[in-house]
Design an enzyme around this catalytic site. Structure first.
Site, PDB file in Angstrom:
ATOM      1  N   LYS A 299       0.853  -1.189   0.000  1.00  0.00           N
ATOM      2  CA  LYS A 299       0.000   0.000   0.000  1.00  0.00           C
ATOM      3  C   LYS A 299       0.887   1.236   0.000  1.00  0.00           C
ATOM      4  O   LYS A 299       2.053   1.159   0.378  1.00  0.00           O
ATOM      5  CB  LYS A 299      -0.884  -0.003   1.246  1.00  0.00           C
ATOM      6  N   HIS A 302       1.745   6.696   2.934  1.00  0.00           N
ATOM      7  CA  HIS A 302       1.056   7.989   2.903  1.00  0.00           C
ATOM      8  C   HIS A 302       1.586   8.954   3.957  1.00  0.00           C
ATOM      9  O   HIS A 302       2.542   8.649   4.668  1.00  0.00           O
ATOM     10  CB  HIS A 302      -0.454   7.801   3.003  1.00  0.00           C
ATOM     11  N   HIS A 305       2.595   7.858   7.418  1.00  0.00           N
ATOM     12  CA  HIS A 305       3.857   7.145   7.593  1.00  0.00           C
ATOM     13  C   HIS A 305       5.037   8.104   7.510  1.00  0.00           C
ATOM     14  O   HIS A 305       6.025   7.936   8.217  1.00  0.00           O
ATOM     15  CB  HIS A 305       3.990   6.048   6.544  1.00  0.00           C
TER      16      HIS A 305
HETATM   17  N1  LIG Z   1       0.917  -0.594  16.637  1.00  0.00           N
HETATM   18  C1  LIG Z   1       0.334   0.084  15.691  1.00  0.00           C
HETATM   19  N2  LIG Z   1      -0.933  -0.055  15.479  1.00  0.00           N
HETATM   20  N3  LIG Z   1       1.089   0.908  14.964  1.00  0.00           N
HETATM   21  C2  LIG Z   1       0.637   1.679  13.852  1.00  0.00           C
HETATM   22  C3  LIG Z   1       0.618   0.911  12.592  1.00  0.00           C
HETATM   23  C4  LIG Z   1       0.169   1.744  11.439  1.00  0.00           C
HETATM   24  C5  LIG Z   1      -0.523   0.967  10.370  1.00  0.00           C
HETATM   25  N4  LIG Z   1       0.353   0.077   9.694  1.00  0.00           N
HETATM   26  C6  LIG Z   1      -1.142   1.941   9.399  1.00  0.00           C
HETATM   27  O1  LIG Z   1      -0.593   2.208   8.370  1.00  0.00           O
HETATM   28  O2  LIG Z   1      -2.178   2.502   9.668  1.00  0.00           O
END
Ligand SMILES: NC(=[NH2+])NCCC[C@H](N)C(=O)O
Length: 743
Positions: A299, A302, A305
């Site tokens: 993905k 964005h 991140h």
């Molecule tokens: N422990 C967690 N939930 N960390 C954040 C992860 C963010 C998730 N991968 C996203 O893009 O939305």
């Protein structure tokens, strides 16, 4: 102090028979020797990775159950230890100490007994041990200790130089605190006030005519009129070489410090502490996990991140600067039904060559294509694509080797690519983890625990935790088809992290859009009876509103970086003369471009949304990243030019600082003195803008000073004093930029 000094040396030194010695001494009966040993083992872990492996092999214990060095030493002492060890080592030390205490390492013990403990090169660890051993009461001396003492005595002369070096490094207390301490001392001799309260009540007035520090009398809650009390105190307080003048201003007492003394103390401190100036030891002996970036494979990367990466890196830097041991974690979105979808898509659209070339991009393309196919439904509203994706993911959850193999490949290749892109930002992770680490098997225990505590309720075939009483709605933990969710995996991850690291803090650097998710997560952990959840914290941030570049919408970090580099390059070309002097314009455009993105991101409070304004962001004027870097390189060139002209700061730092009397110089220096306070503050707020604003103000201060106070063509003594001032400014600015991650 003498011991501090030696310990310092010990860990600065690069040789390492300490693991052996540590084991040896831990086995002894003397408490002081055991304490000493704990310190020694810190060095051991730095240098003797082989020995550590030995221990690891021999020890069934994991890092859990670690002991903290601070338990054994006074704070200041532990601080000094920490100063020396690299930030990465405390967990290892603790681990090592633990292993030693359990006397797991018989091999090492044997080595010590065979007297292999002194390396060829004399080292300061030896001197320390020697010092202890020779002061040991007779009955505690053994043959080995006697032999050791003898060996050492032959080597002593070679160590004296190093001892000297260290003695000059040691005053680490921020200079302004020394002045504050003087004020507090004066107040507490006249009034019966708690020192802590007095210390914390001291303020820095907005206007310099009100002195350097102000003390608000009402804070003391004394009987009587505060204005009157201020007046009386002002009469009674005696000035000295630290405090030159005290005035009463309404209910305030204003203190004017001796600027000359400040300079004399401050500049040598900055010059010797160098990259450590501003650091403190508040977190020494403690471990923080910092989770940031955490993109989802296949993905787009964005804005969430990007901001998480930049801010998370800042958080980690600040923690390290304040003595914490950190473990940085990239928690990838690398699990869930979408990987089934990706696998199905890859079968149909996958291209090995494209995958090799740019896995992140190719997987994304495949994912987009297969998602389109998935929109087709049969007459019952089912999609064949999605059904097979579900089946595929089920196989993954069940641990099917073939299904996992493909997924593992995608994951590995993506991580390789991520590493490269993060590398451009100078960002590294200790651990690439991800949701995949908490697959069904791992989560099962969590489900059972929730069940056992009667927290799971069936609802429409799904399993939920009811949080309506806490105004957090209901949290779905398991779906009707038995599959688990993002939240379920987060619960398992938190529990497992706590088990493995026994962290003192766990920070999640994630966009505010997930506020609700983290509230639910923390509440569930609390209801499960995990007291440590109070140490979990969501560090959130707002959105980037308009992230499009001239090339269209940026979806990948790499594209954003490339676009920035390109734009920066164009900006640079506009000044042809300067441009032609640059050796590697591509690299410069990249670095300066990145600082533009990062500074723009960190300029306001985290929670504010902001838009990407390219023209503003890339400018060398105004408060931008390029401006900060430009100022830093100007400061560097002052030093370079001075050196060419033969102006050098003597190594013993005997400089006539009293010559720095001009108001601008005093202003700049005063400002430099505040840096440790800034670091302390942001270590509580985790607001990068605190450091960004400081850096800008520092640069402005420097600019106006440098307009008038030159280094070249001055009396030698004056030139050297000014050079020391500018060098200190450069060090301080550099330390600020390093915290922000742009140096
Ligand atoms: N422990 C967690 N939930 N960390 C954040 C992860 C963010 C998730 N991968 C996203 O893009 O939305």
């Amino acid at each position: 102090m003498i011991h501090n000094t030696k310990f310092f040396l010990l860990f600065k030194n690069n040789s390492a028979p300490y693991a052996e010695v540590a084991t040896f001494l831990l086995a002894s009966k003397s408490k002081s020797l055991q304490n000493l040993t704990l310190a020694l083992s810190q060095q051991a872990n730095n240098q003797s990775s082989l020995l550590i492996k030995d221990i690891e092999k021999n020890s069934s214990q994991s890092i859990q159950g670690k002991t903290s060095i601070t338990k054994f030493f006074s704070r200041q002492f532990a601080s000094n230890l920490y100063e020396i060890a690299s930030a990465q080592t405390v967990a290892q030390i603790d681990y090592y100490v633990d292993a030693c205490r359990k006397k797991d390492s018989q091999i090492i013990l044997k080595k010590v007994k065979e007297n292999q403990l002194i390396s060829e090169k004399p080292n300061l660890g030896d001197i320390l041990i020697w010092d202890y051993l020779k002061n040991l009461p007779k009955e505690e001396r053994t043959d080995s200790t006697l032999k050791y003492i003898k060996m050492m005595e032959k080597k002593l002369p070679e160590l004296s130089q190093a001892v000297f070096e260290v003695n000059s490094v040691f005053a680490t207390e921020p200079v302004l605190n020394q002045f504050k301490a003087k004020i507090v001392e004066k107040l507490s001799t006249l009034l019966n006030v708690a020192e802590d309260l007095a210390y914390e009540s001291l303020e820095v007035p907005n206007k310099s005519i009100n002195g350097d520090f102000a003390f608000p009398i009402p804070r003391l809650k004394l009987p009587g009129n505060p204005v009157q009390i201020a007046k009386e105190l002002q009469q009674k307080i005696k000035t000295d070489e630290y405090i030159l003048k005290v005035t009463a201003f309404g209910p305030f007492l204003n203190f004017f410090i001796n600027k000359n003394l400040l300079t004399q103390k401050l500049l040598p401190q900055i010059l010797t502490q160098d990259t450590k100036y501003g650091n403190n030891y508040d977190g020494v002996g403690k471990t923080a996990l910092v989770e940031y970036s955490s993109p989802n494979i296949a993905k787009p990367f964005h804005f969430g991140h990007i901001r998480s990466t930049i801010i998370g890196n800042f958080v980690k830097n600040v923690l390290n600067a304040t003595g914490w041991h950190t473990v940085s974690i990239n928690y990838l979105g690398d699990w869930g039904k979408q990987y089934g979808l990706l696998a199905v898509g890859f079968e149909k659209y996958g291209d090995e060559e494209l995958l090799q070339k740019d896995p992140i991009k190719h997987l994304f393309d495949v994912y987009v294509q297969i998602n389109k196919d998935g929109e087709e439904k049969d007459e019952n509203g089912n999609s064949e694509v999605h059904d097979s994706a579900r089946r595929y993911f089920k196989k993954m959850e069940d641990g099917d080797a073939d299904a996992l193999k493909l997924w593992q490949r995608f994951r590995d290749m993506s991580i390789t690519k991520y590493r490269e892109v993060y590398g451009r930002l100078n960002i590294m992770f200790d651990i690439y983890s991800g949701e995949s680490q908490y697959s069904y098997e791992q989560c099962k225990e969590v489900l059972d625990e929730l069940q056992g505590k009667n927290l799971l309720v069936p609802s429409d075939g799904a399993l939920i935790v009811d949080l309506t009483e806490k105004n957090l709605g209901t949290a779905v933990i398991g779906k009707s088809d038995g599959s688990l969710l993002y939240l379920s995996r987060d619960i398992a991850a938190a529990i497992s992290r706590h088990e493995i690291y026994n962290f003192d803090k766990l920070y999640y650097v994630v966009a505010s859009q997930q506020n609700h998710h983290f509230k639910q997560l923390f509440t569930i952990l609390e209801e499960m009876g995990k007291p440590w959840v109070k140490n979990c914290e969501h560090i959130n941030f707002g959105m980037i509103l308009d992230m499009s570049t001239r090339r269209g919408n940026v979806v990948f970090l790499e594209e954003l970086l490339d676009a920035t580099q390109e734009s920066m390059h164009e900006v640079m070309k506009k000044n042809e003369e300067k441009y032609n002097q640059i050796e590697n314009p591509d690299l410069v455009a990249d670095t300066v471009g990145l600082s533009a993105i990062m500074i723009q991101d960190m300029s306001s409070r985290r929670n504010k949304d902001y838009s990407f304004v390219w023209s503003r962001m890339l400018s060398f004027e105004g408060d931008t990243g390029p401006y900060l870097q430009y100022a830093h390189s100007r400061l560097r060139s002052i030093e370079r030019k001075a050196e060419e002209a033969g102006i050098v700061i003597p190594e013993d730092l005997v400089v006539n600082f009293n010559l720095l009397v001009e108001p601008q110089a005093v202003l700049l220096m005063n400002f430099l003195a505040k840096f440790p306070e800034v670091v302390k503050e942001v270590s509580k707020s985790f607001e990068p803008c605190g450091v960004v604003q400081y850096c800008f103000e520092l640069c402005h201060n420097f600019s106006s000073t440098y307009e008038q106070l030159y280094v070249l063509n001055q009396e030698k003594e004056l030139a050297v004093a000014r050079l020391a001032l500018y060098k200190s400014a450069r060090i301080t600015l550099g330390n600020g930029l390093r915290l922000l991650g742009i140096m």
